[in-house]
Design a protein around this motif. Sequence first.
Motif, PDB file in Angstrom:
ATOM      1  N   THR A  22       0.856  -1.186   0.000  1.00  0.00           N
ATOM      2  CA  THR A  22       0.000   0.000   0.000  1.00  0.00           C
ATOM      3  C   THR A  22       0.891   1.235   0.000  1.00  0.00           C
ATOM      4  O   THR A  22       2.034   1.208   0.481  1.00  0.00           O
ATOM      5  CB  THR A  22      -0.932   0.059   1.225  1.00  0.00           C
ATOM      6  OG1 THR A  22      -0.140  -0.034   2.418  1.00  0.00           O
ATOM      7  CG2 THR A  22      -1.962  -1.053   1.191  1.00  0.00           C
ATOM      8  N   ARG A  55      -3.540   3.330  -0.352  1.00  0.00           N
ATOM      9  CA  ARG A  55      -4.091   2.738  -1.570  1.00  0.00           C
ATOM     10  C   ARG A  55      -3.270   1.520  -1.975  1.00  0.00           C
ATOM     11  O   ARG A  55      -2.036   1.534  -1.859  1.00  0.00           O
ATOM     12  CB  ARG A  55      -4.115   3.766  -2.705  1.00  0.00           C
ATOM     13  CG  ARG A  55      -5.104   4.905  -2.466  1.00  0.00           C
ATOM     14  CD  ARG A  55      -5.249   5.776  -3.692  1.00  0.00           C
ATOM     15  NE  ARG A  55      -4.032   6.524  -3.965  1.00  0.00           N
ATOM     16  CZ  ARG A  55      -3.765   7.736  -3.442  1.00  0.00           C
ATOM     17  NH1 ARG A  55      -4.610   8.289  -2.584  1.00  0.00           N
ATOM     18  NH2 ARG A  55      -2.657   8.369  -3.750  1.00  0.00           N
ATOM     19  N   PRO A  56      -3.931   0.450  -2.475  1.00  0.00           N
ATOM     20  CA  PRO A  56      -3.207  -0.770  -2.822  1.00  0.00           C
ATOM     21  C   PRO A  56      -2.287  -0.580  -4.024  1.00  0.00           C
ATOM     22  O   PRO A  56      -2.582   0.195  -4.931  1.00  0.00           O
ATOM     23  CB  PRO A  56      -4.320  -1.774  -3.133  1.00  0.00           C
ATOM     24  CG  PRO A  56      -5.502  -0.936  -3.495  1.00  0.00           C
ATOM     25  CD  PRO A  56      -5.382   0.313  -2.699  1.00  0.00           C
TER      26      PRO A  56
END
Length: 349
Positions: free
Chosen positions: A114, A118-119
């Motif tokens: 991440t 956010r991935p």
Amino acid sequence: MRGVVFDGRQVQVVDDLAVRDPGPGEVLVAVSAAGLCHSDLSVVDGTIPFPVPVVLGHEGAGVVEAVGAGVTHVAPGDHVALSTLANCGTCAECDRGRPTMCRRAIGRPGQPFTREGRPVYQFASNSAFAERTVVKAVQAVRVPEDIPLPSAALIGCGVLTGVGAVLNRARVDRGDSVLVIGTGGIGLNVIQGARIAGATRIVAVDANPAKEPVARRFGATDFLTSTQGVKDILPTGADHAFECVGRVELIRQAIDLLDRHGQAVLLGVPPATAEASFLVSSMYLDKSVLGCRYGSSRPQRDIAVYADLYRTGRLLLDELVTQTYPVEDFEKARADAEAGRVARGVLTF
């Protein structure tokens, strides 16, 4: 933590990357060194389509930091080389000893990283261009601690692919003749694989004449700057021709330069939509064109074999490490690789 991230437009060395803890059947590895392979650059230039943002790198080695439930073959503190094969181990192909054909080993990118919450995708189930990465346990292969980690890193792609293509896919035999087109990291490993296999004539071809000394060091008996002189050395053609560049015109030349019952092995990666041609009539003399994924390797077995060959002086690894770069110098490493100034540049953390 630091890592090299491609967002679809540019490559950045970032310091705000995070990776999750290992789950069941997984291993957390502190990466010490990672080779910069042209496959990483092919993601950046679009030759290899891949979802973004993605942490690059797939040829690494490091030290195990933690293991998930059920992992027994490695433990914290072990030195490991990483493979890209996140194979399941239970399908029919894995059961037949063909993990490179496992349908779960490709096309299923995970997101263990991440950034800013956010991935971020993992490249080749590996992402060795990060200070830490999480891989499936089957991808972490223990190596002796007396192998320098920058050298051990190169086993995980360049050696498995190049040497593996010779020993596992082409099955080069004693006395065979071998043509190698392209003497980058993969080509040099094809050359030394052919030497280990007992080939008596190994013809290396590279447009850059400065690559001749290292090609001969790895086992080439002859060096040319184009394929035009190959028939002067091998009048009836080569038993095995390896295309290690990824250009369709060189694939055609590899096929045209085969002897009867010869086989051309394709290792270079052209664009995904590229098409190559050949004379069909030339194939009726029992010639073959072979694709090869990751040297048709079985990493848990092969990496251990290559480590032993290195320790006995038969497999060259230290000589592949042309230059090391701190990860912050990624752009310099990238420029040197694209210009062909290094056989293999290695990023260090």
